[in-house]
Motif scaffolding. Sequence first.
Motif, PDB file in Angstrom:
ATOM      1  N   TYR A  61       0.932  -1.177   0.061  1.00  0.00           N
ATOM      2  CA  TYR A  61       0.122   0.131   0.032  1.00  0.00           C
ATOM      3  C   TYR A  61       0.921   1.284  -0.154  1.00  0.00           C
ATOM      4  O   TYR A  61       1.848   1.557   0.900  1.00  0.00           O
ATOM      5  CB  TYR A  61      -0.888  -0.091   1.251  1.00  0.00           C
ATOM      6  CG  TYR A  61      -2.121  -0.830   1.078  1.00  0.00           C
ATOM      7  CD1 TYR A  61      -2.368  -1.781  -0.060  1.00  0.00           C
ATOM      8  CD2 TYR A  61      -3.010  -0.908   2.134  1.00  0.00           C
ATOM      9  CE1 TYR A  61      -3.368  -2.735  -0.010  1.00  0.00           C
ATOM     10  CE2 TYR A  61      -4.168  -1.442   2.114  1.00  0.00           C
ATOM     11  CZ  TYR A  61      -4.162  -2.537   1.147  1.00  0.00           C
ATOM     12  OH  TYR A  61      -5.595  -3.269   1.046  1.00  0.00           O
ATOM     13  N   GLU A  65      -2.753   5.786   0.880  1.00  0.00           N
ATOM     14  CA  GLU A  65      -3.481   4.779   1.259  1.00  0.00           C
ATOM     15  C   GLU A  65      -3.288   4.365   2.681  1.00  0.00           C
ATOM     16  O   GLU A  65      -4.244   4.109   3.521  1.00  0.00           O
ATOM     17  CB  GLU A  65      -3.449   3.715   0.512  1.00  0.00           C
ATOM     18  CG  GLU A  65      -4.815   2.528   0.734  1.00  0.00           C
ATOM     19  CD  GLU A  65      -4.942   1.476  -0.114  1.00  0.00           C
ATOM     20  OE1 GLU A  65      -5.612   0.644  -0.196  1.00  0.00           O
ATOM     21  OE2 GLU A  65      -3.930   1.556  -1.442  1.00  0.00           O
ATOM     22  N   GLU A 205     -14.128  -2.757  -1.197  1.00  0.00           N
ATOM     23  CA  GLU A 205     -13.065  -1.962  -1.744  1.00  0.00           C
ATOM     24  C   GLU A 205     -13.936  -0.594  -2.441  1.00  0.00           C
ATOM     25  O   GLU A 205     -13.048   0.432  -2.237  1.00  0.00           O
ATOM     26  CB  GLU A 205     -12.303  -2.649  -2.704  1.00  0.00           C
ATOM     27  CG  GLU A 205     -11.553  -3.755  -2.289  1.00  0.00           C
ATOM     28  CD  GLU A 205     -12.284  -5.117  -1.990  1.00  0.00           C
ATOM     29  OE1 GLU A 205     -11.333  -6.030  -1.953  1.00  0.00           O
ATOM     30  OE2 GLU A 205     -13.317  -5.267  -2.156  1.00  0.00           O
ATOM     31  N   LYS A 209     -11.478   1.851  -0.440  1.00  0.00           N
ATOM     32  CA  LYS A 209     -10.238   2.330  -1.112  1.00  0.00           C
ATOM     33  C   LYS A 209     -10.825   3.550  -2.092  1.00  0.00           C
ATOM     34  O   LYS A 209     -10.054   4.151  -2.849  1.00  0.00           O
ATOM     35  CB  LYS A 209      -9.896   1.180  -2.294  1.00  0.00           C
ATOM     36  CG  LYS A 209      -9.061   0.208  -1.486  1.00  0.00           C
ATOM     37  CD  LYS A 209      -8.440  -0.893  -2.427  1.00  0.00           C
ATOM     38  CE  LYS A 209      -7.529  -1.779  -1.911  1.00  0.00           C
ATOM     39  NZ  LYS A 209      -6.432  -1.292  -1.727  1.00  0.00           N
TER      40      LYS A 209
END
Length: 343
Positions: A61, A65, A205, A209
């Motif tokens: 990552y 993030e 996600e 994300k």
Amino acid sequence: MKTSIPPFFDGQQLPSLQEVLENVRICSIPMNVKFRGVQVRETALFHGPAGWGEFAPFLEYSVEESAAWLASAVESAWLGFPEAVRTEIPLNSTVPAVEAAQVPDILGRYKGEIREVKVKVAETGQSLQDDVARLRAVAQHLPAARLKVDANGGWSEDQAVTALSAMEEFDLLYAEQPVESVQGLARVRERLHEKKIFVPIAADESVRKAEDPLEVARLGAADVIIIKAAPLGGVRRALAVVERSGLPAVVSSALESSVGIRTGAALAASLPELPFGCGLGTVTLMTQDTVEHSLVAENGVLKVRPVVPDEKLLQILAVSAEKNEWWRQRITDCYRYLVDSQN
């Protein structure tokens, strides 16, 4: 529906970088089985005035993030948790993308009754037949349990429609992140409805994300959102996402030790409703834990309680000097990113 979530710390003061680095322990924990390609889980634990927090972004990552994970760990250790509305949390068990013959062994690591099982599917190198065989093995081993699947965005839209049509026999509670994009989730959901297949779609996600965690709700792309405290920057920011989405939420772990599971439990304990079992049972996938008495469910229920790492275990699980320095630099980079985001 509100269209934004609070900034990191929302006006609260960060501890100094020196204080953070002086109170970190970095560990390497072997897994019982490979999970999302991970066989050894590396993690950093912080001790602050409010308790312990865990910083465990996966190694690949980026700083951008990973910074949210640091915000969550600092919140846990220095700010503490919001007021809870419950002391027990329903959990699901988790079955990785193993061969069907391994399913009984995986499920045997959980204590007592299992009411819900999340089954990993769409693993690279495996087929739809492998996924269906795994689901069938779970259904045969636990005929009374409700099943759900998690593809981690691993299917194309056509593959998702084909797979979820083939899995209709299992009466899934929901299908988690069948495809990667928010728009793809919306199209898969629509195509399944056209086929009279009404398996609920859950977004994971596409929430944790995403630059905009609320896009899923605005586009009607999912029926459920999967919430993880660490990737969203802590319990308070995750609660804001749930509130502003207007969708039912499931709290899941990010493959942490019991310290990180305690943060997830604090999030689940603070939600007004929990319509599904939460995915906070992944400690059983590890060979060891950072605490003597792991935070695990019994009979499908997790009791919310404090956890404190064990010094002997921290020494056993300690990383090499080189890896320790790598993590300290990572923490430093993420801390500086958080500071810049507040300015």
